[in-house]
Design an enzyme around this catalytic site. Structure first.
Site, mmCIF file in Angstrom:
data_model
loop_
_atom_site.group_PDB
_atom_site.id
_atom_site.type_symbol
_atom_site.label_atom_id
_atom_site.label_comp_id
_atom_site.label_asym_id
_atom_site.label_seq_id
_atom_site.Cartn_x
_atom_site.Cartn_y
_atom_site.Cartn_z
ATOM 1 N N SER A 294 0.838 -1.212 0.000
ATOM 2 C CA SER A 294 0.000 0.000 0.000
ATOM 3 C C SER A 294 0.866 1.253 0.000
ATOM 4 C CB SER A 294 -0.851 0.080 1.272
ATOM 5 O OG SER A 294 -1.503 -1.107 1.513
ATOM 6 N N HIS B 99 -3.963 0.365 -4.152
ATOM 7 C CA HIS B 99 -3.497 -0.807 -4.894
ATOM 8 C C HIS B 99 -3.977 -0.715 -6.335
ATOM 9 C CE1 HIS B 99 -2.126 -3.221 -1.425
ATOM 10 N NE2 HIS B 99 -3.021 -2.518 -0.795
ATOM 11 N N HIS C 220 -4.724 -9.757 -1.174
ATOM 12 C CA HIS C 220 -4.754 -10.042 0.266
ATOM 13 C C HIS C 220 -5.850 -11.051 0.578
ATOM 14 C CE1 HIS C 220 -2.981 -5.934 0.231
ATOM 15 N NE2 HIS C 220 -2.316 -6.362 1.278
ATOM 16 N N TYR D 114 -7.662 -11.019 3.150
ATOM 17 C CA TYR D 114 -8.835 -10.368 3.762
ATOM 18 C C TYR D 114 -9.835 -9.868 2.734
ATOM 19 C CZ TYR D 114 -6.282 -5.970 2.927
ATOM 20 O OH TYR D 114 -5.591 -4.940 2.347
ATOM 21 N N GLU D 115 -9.419 -9.822 1.457
ATOM 22 C CA GLU D 115 -10.374 -9.439 0.407
ATOM 23 C C GLU D 115 -11.221 -10.634 -0.014
ATOM 24 O OE1 GLU D 115 -8.103 -6.724 -2.632
ATOM 25 O OE2 GLU D 115 -6.739 -8.112 -1.657
ATOM 26 N N ALA E 43 3.501 -2.466 3.984
ATOM 27 C CA ALA E 43 3.289 -1.545 5.095
ATOM 28 C C ALA E 43 3.193 -2.397 6.350
ATOM 29 C CB ALA E 43 2.001 -0.779 4.873
ATOM 30 N N MET F 92 -0.505 -7.522 7.147
ATOM 31 C CA MET F 92 -1.540 -8.434 6.648
ATOM 32 C C MET F 92 -1.143 -9.142 5.346
ATOM 33 S SD MET F 92 -4.780 -5.933 7.374
ATOM 34 C CE MET F 92 -4.858 -4.970 8.901
ATOM 35 N N SER F 93 0.159 -9.219 5.084
ATOM 36 C CA SER F 93 0.574 -9.836 3.811
ATOM 37 C C SER F 93 1.881 -10.605 4.031
ATOM 38 C CB SER F 93 0.737 -8.758 2.731
ATOM 39 O OG SER F 93 1.687 -7.789 3.148
ATOM 40 N N ASN G 177 3.026 2.947 11.294
ATOM 41 C CA ASN G 177 2.421 3.303 12.597
ATOM 42 C C ASN G 177 3.045 2.462 13.707
ATOM 43 O OD1 ASN G 177 0.602 1.274 10.961
ATOM 44 N ND2 ASN G 177 0.352 0.739 13.115
ATOM 45 N N HIS H 281 -6.367 3.560 8.029
ATOM 46 C CA HIS H 281 -5.791 3.245 6.716
ATOM 47 C C HIS H 281 -5.173 4.503 6.101
ATOM 48 C CE1 HIS H 281 -5.052 1.101 3.049
ATOM 49 N NE2 HIS H 281 -5.874 1.864 2.339
HETATM 50 N N1 HPA Z 1 -1.288 -3.893 11.651
HETATM 51 C C1 HPA Z 1 -1.515 -4.683 10.556
HETATM 52 N N2 HPA Z 1 -1.238 -4.274 9.338
HETATM 53 C C2 HPA Z 1 -0.689 -3.071 9.167
HETATM 54 C C3 HPA Z 1 -0.435 -2.213 10.249
HETATM 55 C C4 HPA Z 1 -0.751 -2.655 11.560
HETATM 56 O O1 HPA Z 1 -0.542 -1.964 12.568
HETATM 57 N N3 HPA Z 1 0.104 -1.080 9.737
HETATM 58 C C5 HPA Z 1 0.177 -1.250 8.388
HETATM 59 N N4 HPA Z 1 -0.313 -2.445 8.044
#
Ligand code: HPA
Length: 277
Positions: free
Chosen positions: A30, A61, A83, A85-86, A113, A211-212, A235, A247
């Site tokens: 991302s 994306h 992903h 989750y999609e 990310a 998440m990847s 973050n 996001h």
């Molecule tokens: N958690 C999961 N996925 C992420 C995060 C997070 O804090 N930051 C960016 N992708």
């Protein structure tokens, strides 16, 4: 369902420029699409045109397979990650990675990310992944195994290739980019983690969460691709910062980290090409 690779490659091969063999595949996370914009002599294929894939739909994306050159190194870039989750099936992710292998690349470079569990690795910084914890549901290799693609049981020692990590460190040193190192834990998402989950992950030895990455690395090792992965820290992980994770926030800090990756990845590719002689 697995789409036969012969069917997939028949479509891909219609687009491959004559004599083009990528050295590496590159998956962009991302907010990291600016890397693809540096590519030259690019030929793109929308995922919709590729049998066995469906287009990812997350903001940030783009869902294109791009063949071209980054810093004069031939690469195939997957712009738009699939992903779980999609609702993406593991089979689609397998197809994407197998395309990279079938095109002739021997290395897969992953960017992503991630949230940071290391207080010293803040938003906008970058982390070299040296190992992972698979907290995704299941494993992408479950099911019948095709021995012509890879072995039934795959070693995950050195999953994030030592030699490539050294090259990434050399590239970062040359560019004066601070490169943190750590262990990545994958979650299914799409909800971010709870602070309690992050405290548990910390005890397990995780330094970054996202998440990847993990399904892609497992599939890549199965087909014999060497893997390098750099995370853009977007973050502090849940409960470790002062603000809620959004996001939009991850995209913002992803862009700041992307300015580093835009220099680091091309330098890495050059160094890798030199190292290969
Ligand atoms: N958690 C999961 N996925 C992420 C995060 C997070 O804090 N930051 C960016 N992708």
């Amino acid at each position: 369902m697995n789409t036969p690779m012969s069917e997939v490659m028949e479509v891909i091969n219609r687009y491959v420029p004559k004599g083009f063999t990528p050295k590496a595949g590159l998956i962009l996370g991302s907010g990291l699409s600016s890397l693809a914009e540096q590519m030259t002599n690019v030929v793109t294929i929308p995922y919709q045109a590729i049998p066995g894939l469906h287009a990812g739909g997350v903001a940030g994306h783009a869902s294109l397979l791009a063949m071209g050159y980054l810093n004069n190194v031939p690469i195939v870039c997957l712009r738009g990650r699939l992903h779980l989750y999609e609702g993406t099936a593991y089979s689609s992710i397998r197809t994407l990675i197998q395309i990279v292998r079938h095109l002739g690349a021997s290395v897969l470079v992953l960017t992503c990310a991630a949230g940071s569990l290391l207080p010293e690795a803040g938003p906008g910084e970058v982390m070299l992944i040296r190992d992972h914890i698979n907290f995704h549901p299941g494993n992408p290799l479950v099911g019948p195994n095709d021995e012509s693609i890879g072995p039934r049981f795959v070693s995950m020692d050195n999953a994030y290739d030592r030699g490539l990590r050294e090259i990434m460190e050399t590239a970062a040193n040359k560019l004066n980019i601070k490169l943190h190192q750590g262990v990545y834990i994958s979650t299914l998402g799409p909800s971010f983690e709870t602070p309690a989950e992050i405290r548990a992950f910390k005890i397990w030895g995780a330094d970054a969460v996202g998440m990847s990455v993990v399904p892609e690395t497992i599939i890549a090792r199965h087909v014999g691709l060497r893997v390098a992965c750099v995370a853009a820290i977007t973050n502090p992980a849940a409960g470790m910062g002062t603000e809620d994770i959004t996001h939009e926030g991850t995209l913002h800090y992803g862009e700041i980290a992307a300015r580093k990756l835009v220099k680091l990845i091309p330098e890495f590719l050059q160094e890798m090409q030199h190292a290969a002689g």
